[in-house]
Design an enzyme around this catalytic site. Structure first.
Site, PDB file in Angstrom:
ATOM      1  N   GLY A  50     -12.110   1.841   3.589  1.00  0.00           N
ATOM      2  CA  GLY A  50     -11.517   2.181   2.299  1.00  0.00           C
ATOM      3  C   GLY A  50     -10.927   0.921   1.731  1.00  0.00           C
ATOM      4  O   GLY A  50     -10.916  -0.113   2.379  1.00  0.00           O
ATOM      5  N   CYS A  51     -10.420   1.026   0.518  1.00  0.00           N
ATOM      6  CA  CYS A  51      -9.846  -0.133  -0.119  1.00  0.00           C
ATOM      7  C   CYS A  51      -8.518  -0.478   0.554  1.00  0.00           C
ATOM      8  O   CYS A  51      -8.113  -1.614   0.644  1.00  0.00           O
ATOM      9  CB  CYS A  51      -9.639   0.176  -1.588  1.00  0.00           C
ATOM     10  SG  CYS A  51      -9.370  -1.253  -2.604  1.00  0.00           S
TER      11      CYS A  51
END
Lengths: 139, 407
Positions: A50-51
């Site tokens: 994920g970011c």
């Protein structure tokens, strides 16, 4: 228990807590209690990036059921991961493919499963379903 | 003039709102600053009083909006002390400004084997356009590394310059740490070899006085929405001599003198680079933002924010166990990047959000910075003109509660 029954059970557990802080405390507790992830599976292939946080997901077939093992570097994400494992682990591919996830909305954690919140959870659910599809065809 | 925080805060009604039933503490100013009423009013006025396309109609409304648009250019030029108004090009923001230079200047004047110097602390917007140019032209990117305290390794910078260096593009202020780079020294060094320099001022213009003439850089770029202005508008300042030589980037209306199917003559500066209808409402809003800043005074803002920075660092250091700052070397604007031992920034940010705190966690679009320190990201708080000591005190109290929840 069916998938829907488990979702109802989780919803009930969370609905007893009216305060957001208690709900997050429970998530953190669930995260801490999640079965430890076997290090040999902490590979790039099992990594869902994920970011903001990372999720590792390993899946395998035991007879006709899919088993999942997962982890995250962020404890809140790990708490939600733990709920997803409780829901999907030890189910048949068909059950997972057919599953409709509604409990996240119900327990007030919708924001964590929105596509704009790039914490790896949306991708994790997608990946679990992909495994189910793949195992379904393998059979 | 005395710094009246009450009057300043009155200009920002959003600061009074609640988030998740808690009072908002807005510490995400490095991402976007809030918009004062004067800016909202200026833009509202465009739409309710004289909205019309610029530079086209002979009619009254078009004349007013053209005049206001060009007044904005003039005032923003003054704000950064640019010599000539036509050295300012309106863009969508910093990112577009850098892309414009990388594409127009890069495609026209750089060739295979040429080198462009950037730094390890750059925002992705000052990395990726150069990588795209590398893919098109086969240039080489050289990177100024960071020292452990987060400042640029200036010795290595000097050694990176060679006869193949054709361009330098560095940030004025780091968006991760708030560190102010010695851009004057960088420009001076580049001058010796006549290498053009672009300075990314996205994190600078709202905090410190910027004087492009004194700085003598070739390009300076910044965004409106980090400067108390609207989003979707930004600036590219470029020296006339270079802008004149550069080919247009995008084609369309406004940027032409005459068009026929055989031959098109391009317009003069700045219109050559402003294809299509520009965001004139945004530009007019940005002028109001610049007026807002100048009414308070950039120096007064700097003083206020430095005070908040020092107070914030001191309180955090003192009150939170196992806290680690990232990038505390050199001068800094009001940004604090930190981590707390054993706590993931995502968890901290998520819980603080529930308590009404707006801050940023993660890699802040500067992944190479995070790789340098081998961390997943940081927790970043960044102050603006309206933040106060009591907000910092309250924030520390909330952070302690978060710690308790997570440990």
């Amino acid at each position: 228990m069916t998938l829907n029954e488990v979702q109802e059970e989780i919803t009930e557990e969370f609905s007893m807590l009216d305060d957001w802080m208690d709900r997050y405390s429970l998530l953190i507790e669930l995260g801490n209690d999640l079965d430890s992830f076997e290090e040999e599976y902490r590979t790039d292939q099992n990594l869902i990036e994920g970011c903001q946080s990372k999720v590792w997901l390993h899946a395998w077939l035991e007879e006709d059921r899919i088993r999942f093992m997962a982890d995250s570097d962020a404890i809140i994400v790990k708490g939600i991961v733990s709920l997803l494992i409780r829901l999907f682990d030890n189910r048949t591919p068909q059950e997972i493919v057919d599953a409709e996830l509604w409990f996240i909305d119900k327990i007030g954690l919708k924001e964590h499963l929105s596509p704009t919140r790039s914490n790896g959870l949306v991708a994790m659910v997608k990946q679990m379903k992909m495994y189910a599809l793949a195992f379904q065809h393998k059979k | 003039m005395t710094y009246s925080i009450g009057n300043i805060r009155d200009e920002f009604p959003i600061l009074n709102r609640k988030v998740h039933n808690s009072e908002l503490i807005y510490f995400d100013n490095a991402a976007t600053t809030q918009t004062p009423l004067s800016v909202v009013k200026a833009m509202d006025e465009v739409y309710s009083c004289y909205n019309s396309n610029i530079h086209r109609g002979v009619h009254h409304l078009s004349n007013i909006s053209t005049q206001k648009f060009e007044e904005s250019r003039r005032d923003i030029a003054k704000f950064i002390n640019a010599d000539k108004e036509h050295e300012l090009i309106f863009t969508r923001g910093t990112t577009e400004s850098i892309n414009l230079v990388a594409s127009s200047f890069g495609d026209a004047f750089l060739k295979e084997g040429d080198e462009v110097i950037i730094s390890e602390m750059e925002h992705h917007s000052n990395i990726v356009p150069w990588q795209m140019l590398r893919a098109r032209k086969g240039i080489t990117l050289r990177v100024i590394p960071l020292l452990d305290d987060g400042t640029l390794d200036m010795d290595i910078f000097s050694s990176l310059i060679n006869e193949r260096t054709r361009f330098i593009s560095v940030t004025h202020v780091s968006n991760v740490t708030g560190i102010v780079n010695p851009v004057e020294d960088i420009v001076k060094e580049a001058r010796k070899y006549s290498i053009p320099v672009l300075i990314d001022g996205a994190q600078a213009v709202q905090h410190i006085k910027v004087d492009v003439k004194k700085l003598d850089c070739d390009f300076y770029v910044f965004s409106g929405h980090k400067l108390y202005g609207p989003t979707g508008i930004g600036l590219l300042y470029g020296k006339e001599e270079l802008l004149d030589k550069m080919p247009p980037w995008q084609g369309g209306g406004e940027m032409i003198k005459s068009v026929s199917f055989e031959k098109t003559l391009y317009n003069e500066l700045p219109y050559k680079f402003e294809a299509g209808t520009p965001n004139y409402v945004g530009a007019i809003g940005l002028k109001a933002a610049v007026d807002f800043i100048e009414n308070i005074g950039v120096d007064n803002i700097s003083l206020h924010e430095t005070d908040l920075l020092n107070y914030g660092r001191e309180r955090l250091q003192h009150e939170i166990q196992g806290l680690l700052f990232y990038g505390t070397g050199g001068d800094a604007t009001s940004v604090i990047s930190f981590l707390i031992k054993d706590l993931h920034p995502f968890d901290v940010g998520t819980l603080l959000d529930k308590m009404g705190v707006a801050l940023r966690t993660g890699h802040h679009c500067a992944q190479p910075f995070m790789d340098r320190y081998n961390i997943p990201g940081t927790i970043r708080i960044s102050f603006g003109v309206y933040n106060t000591h009591s907000e910092i005190d309250k924030f520390i109290g909330l952070l302690k509660r978060v710690e308790k929840l997570l440990k």
